[in-house]
Design a protein around this motif. Structure first.
Motif, PDB file in Angstrom:
ATOM      1  N   MET A   1     114.403  73.353  55.306  1.00  0.00           N
ATOM      2  CA  MET A   1     113.422  73.869  56.267  1.00  0.00           C
ATOM      3  C   MET A   1     113.504  75.386  56.315  1.00  0.00           C
ATOM      4  SD  MET A   1     113.055  73.013  60.330  1.00  0.00           S
ATOM      5  CE  MET A   1     114.648  73.762  60.685  1.00  0.00           C
ATOM      6  N   SER A   2     112.366  76.035  56.121  1.00  0.00           N
ATOM      7  CA  SER A   2     112.320  77.490  56.112  1.00  0.00           C
ATOM      8  C   SER A   2     112.464  78.047  57.527  1.00  0.00           C
ATOM      9  CB  SER A   2     110.995  77.956  55.513  1.00  0.00           C
ATOM     10  OG  SER A   2     110.907  79.354  55.542  1.00  0.00           O
ATOM     11  N   LYS A   3     113.126  79.181  57.642  1.00  0.00           N
ATOM     12  CA  LYS A   3     113.282  79.839  58.930  1.00  0.00           C
ATOM     13  C   LYS A   3     112.023  80.634  59.246  1.00  0.00           C
ATOM     14  CE  LYS A   3     118.306  80.282  58.483  1.00  0.00           C
ATOM     15  NZ  LYS A   3     119.439  81.235  58.377  1.00  0.00           N
ATOM     16  N   GLU A   4     111.561  80.529  60.507  1.00  0.00           N
ATOM     17  CA  GLU A   4     110.320  81.186  60.918  1.00  0.00           C
ATOM     18  C   GLU A   4     110.594  82.517  61.608  1.00  0.00           C
ATOM     19  OE1 GLU A   4     106.773  78.417  62.048  1.00  0.00           O
ATOM     20  OE2 GLU A   4     108.562  77.609  63.028  1.00  0.00           O
ATOM     21  N   ILE A   5     109.776  83.499  61.259  1.00  0.00           N
ATOM     22  CA  ILE A   5     109.874  84.826  61.868  1.00  0.00           C
ATOM     23  C   ILE A   5     108.483  85.257  62.317  1.00  0.00           C
ATOM     24  CG2 ILE A   5     110.369  87.266  61.458  1.00  0.00           C
ATOM     25  CD1 ILE A   5     112.439  86.358  59.393  1.00  0.00           C
ATOM     26  N   ILE A   6     108.386  85.757  63.534  1.00  0.00           N
ATOM     27  CA  ILE A   6     107.143  86.326  64.055  1.00  0.00           C
ATOM     28  C   ILE A   6     107.215  87.834  63.875  1.00  0.00           C
ATOM     29  CG2 ILE A   6     105.711  86.710  66.099  1.00  0.00           C
ATOM     30  CD1 ILE A   6     106.923  84.111  67.254  1.00  0.00           C
ATOM     31  N   ILE A   7     106.144  88.424  63.360  1.00  0.00           N
ATOM     32  CA  ILE A   7     106.052  89.880  63.301  1.00  0.00           C
ATOM     33  C   ILE A   7     104.699  90.306  63.845  1.00  0.00           C
ATOM     34  CG2 ILE A   7     105.428  89.754  60.846  1.00  0.00           C
ATOM     35  CD1 ILE A   7     106.570  92.643  60.599  1.00  0.00           C
ATOM     36  N   THR A   8     104.719  91.186  64.817  1.00  0.00           N
ATOM     37  CA  THR A   8     103.464  91.687  65.390  1.00  0.00           C
ATOM     38  C   THR A   8     102.958  92.869  64.581  1.00  0.00           C
ATOM     39  OG1 THR A   8     104.552  93.230  66.931  1.00  0.00           O
ATOM     40  CG2 THR A   8     104.226  90.954  67.692  1.00  0.00           C
ATOM     41  N   GLY A   9     101.639  93.067  64.612  1.00  0.00           N
ATOM     42  CA  GLY A   9     101.059  94.183  63.877  1.00  0.00           C
ATOM     43  C   GLY A   9     101.370  94.114  62.395  1.00  0.00           C
ATOM     44  N   ALA A  10     101.237  92.905  61.826  1.00  0.00           N
ATOM     45  CA  ALA A  10     101.690  92.680  60.449  1.00  0.00           C
ATOM     46  C   ALA A  10     100.628  92.965  59.403  1.00  0.00           C
ATOM     47  CB  ALA A  10     102.168  91.228  60.302  1.00  0.00           C
ATOM     48  N   ASN A  11      99.447  93.409  59.822  1.00  0.00           N
ATOM     49  CA  ASN A  11      98.319  93.475  58.887  1.00  0.00           C
ATOM     50  C   ASN A  11      98.184  94.812  58.155  1.00  0.00           C
ATOM     51  OD1 ASN A  11      97.549  94.244  61.666  1.00  0.00           O
ATOM     52  ND2 ASN A  11      95.638  94.858  60.696  1.00  0.00           N
ATOM     53  N   GLY A  12      99.181  95.681  58.244  1.00  0.00           N
ATOM     54  CA  GLY A  12      99.084  96.938  57.515  1.00  0.00           C
ATOM     55  C   GLY A  12     100.383  97.702  57.521  1.00  0.00           C
ATOM     56  N   GLY A  13     100.520  98.643  56.591  1.00  0.00           N
ATOM     57  CA  GLY A  13     101.658  99.545  56.572  1.00  0.00           C
ATOM     58  C   GLY A  13     103.003  98.853  56.598  1.00  0.00           C
ATOM     59  N   LEU A  14     103.854  99.269  57.518  1.00  0.00           N
ATOM     60  CA  LEU A  14     105.195  98.720  57.634  1.00  0.00           C
ATOM     61  C   LEU A  14     105.170  97.211  57.837  1.00  0.00           C
ATOM     62  CD1 LEU A  14     108.279  99.390  57.913  1.00  0.00           C
ATOM     63  CD2 LEU A  14     107.885  99.411  60.387  1.00  0.00           C
ATOM     64  N   GLY A  15     104.256  96.716  58.681  1.00  0.00           N
ATOM     65  CA  GLY A  15     104.211  95.295  58.967  1.00  0.00           C
ATOM     66  C   GLY A  15     103.882  94.453  57.755  1.00  0.00           C
ATOM     67  N   LEU A  16     102.957  94.925  56.928  1.00  0.00           N
ATOM     68  CA  LEU A  16     102.546  94.181  55.744  1.00  0.00           C
ATOM     69  C   LEU A  16     103.661  94.143  54.701  1.00  0.00           C
ATOM     70  CD1 LEU A  16     100.035  92.629  54.871  1.00  0.00           C
ATOM     71  CD2 LEU A  16      99.169  94.715  53.824  1.00  0.00           C
TER      72      LEU A  16
END
Length: 301
Positions: free
Chosen positions: A1-16
């Motif tokens: 089972m893969s471990k889940e991580i939430i990241i906010t603002g993931a759609n560009g730059g550092l987040g992407l």
């Protein structure tokens, strides 16, 4: 089972880029983004990974308490446990003061308060092994910088600042720096409340990603801005004060994956001290209590 991580603002730059490296390490990533359609477009144009991989794009508007609560209610993880949360989303602006849907100054509301509510709602319902707050060197009032300094004020003054006119640009810079100080105060206070008596329930740390001149963060879309950013980036690479989002994200994922510490501050590749203000426990308690009043909910650990 893969471990889940939430990241906010993931759609560009550092987040992407952080999403890319998390996927490379075998994690399942929940990209929490305000504009899902835009996020999907960015992912396709990025080209470093496909949506068929272990990635989910889920709507989350940190400027709206109702959206944050909906996100938490609808994103229950397997076995009621997430591996981690990376509070990356952030904004800055220029001009007249802007406000969230809840009437709170937008920088304080999105960069800090939205993450305060999101983090504590998640922790009140689920197990999370580690949390990283993405801050900034500008959180330190002692930093020698051409930008306005962070100024910690009573919580209601930070949430509902007086209208600005002649010094609007300086005030919005102050809003940003102060929001980043509040993120670290929150991280350290969360650690103190959760990790008592030598028992680590969640590792909570902060990260300064460095000055990334080539991302879209803080863009005004003025004429020649892109060229100017490239010039700053190239000069900064030689002088050592700029970093690429690619490199910063790699360092972040390394800290996030391998660190065994809590209540620490990472400045790119090194663990170091954050500002003197960030260790002020009285400020942290005032911020926590005032934030609970603003979001209308108490969190006990």
């Amino acid at each position: 089972m893969s471990k889940e991580i939430i990241i906010t603002g993931a759609n560009g730059g550092l987040g992407l880029w952080t999403t890319k490296f998390l996927l490379d390490n075998g994690y399942t990533v929940i990209m929490a983004c305000r504009d899902v359609a835009k996020a999907r477009k960015q992912v396709y144009e990025f080209g470093q990974f496909a949506l068929a991989e272990k990635v989910k794009i889920v709507h989350l508007d940190l400027a709206d308490f109702e959206s944050i609560r909906k996100f938490v209610n609808e994103c229950a993880p397997e076995n009621n446990a997430y591996f981690g949360l990376i509070c990356n989303a952030g904004l800055t602006y220029s001009g007249q003061t802007r406000f969230t849907q809840n009437g709170i100054e937008e920088t304080f509301g999105v960069n800090y308060l939205g993450h305060f509510l999101l983090t504590n709602l998640l922790l009140s319902r689920f197990t999370i092994e580690r949390v990283f707050m993405i801050s900034s060197a500008l959180h330190d009032p002692a930093l020698k910088s051409p930008f306005a300094k962070a100024v910690f004020r009573p919580v209601n003054e930070m949430a509902f600042p007086a209208a600005t006119a002649s010094n609007a640009a300086q005030k919005t810079q102050e809003f940003y720096a102060t929001s980043k100080l509040c993120q670290i105060l929150h991280a350290y206070e969360l650690d103190r409340r959760m990790n008592k008596d030598g028992v680590i329930r969640c590792r909570v740390n902060a990260y300064n990603p460095g000055f990334m001149a080539l991302t879209n963060f803080g863009r005004t879309h003025k004429r020649f801005e892109r060229l100017g950013r490239w010039i700053i980036y190239l000069i900064g690479r030689v002088a050592g004060f700029t970093v690429s989002a690619h490199k910063s994200a790699g360092l972040l994922v390394n800290h996030f994956t391998n660190s065994t510490v809590s209540r620490k501050y990472f400045d790119l590749n090194k663990m170091t001290k954050s500002s003197a203000d960030s260790y002020d426990q009285q400020k942290a308690r005032e911020l926590w209590a005032g934030s609970e009043e603003l979001v209308g909910q108490k969190f006990e650990y």
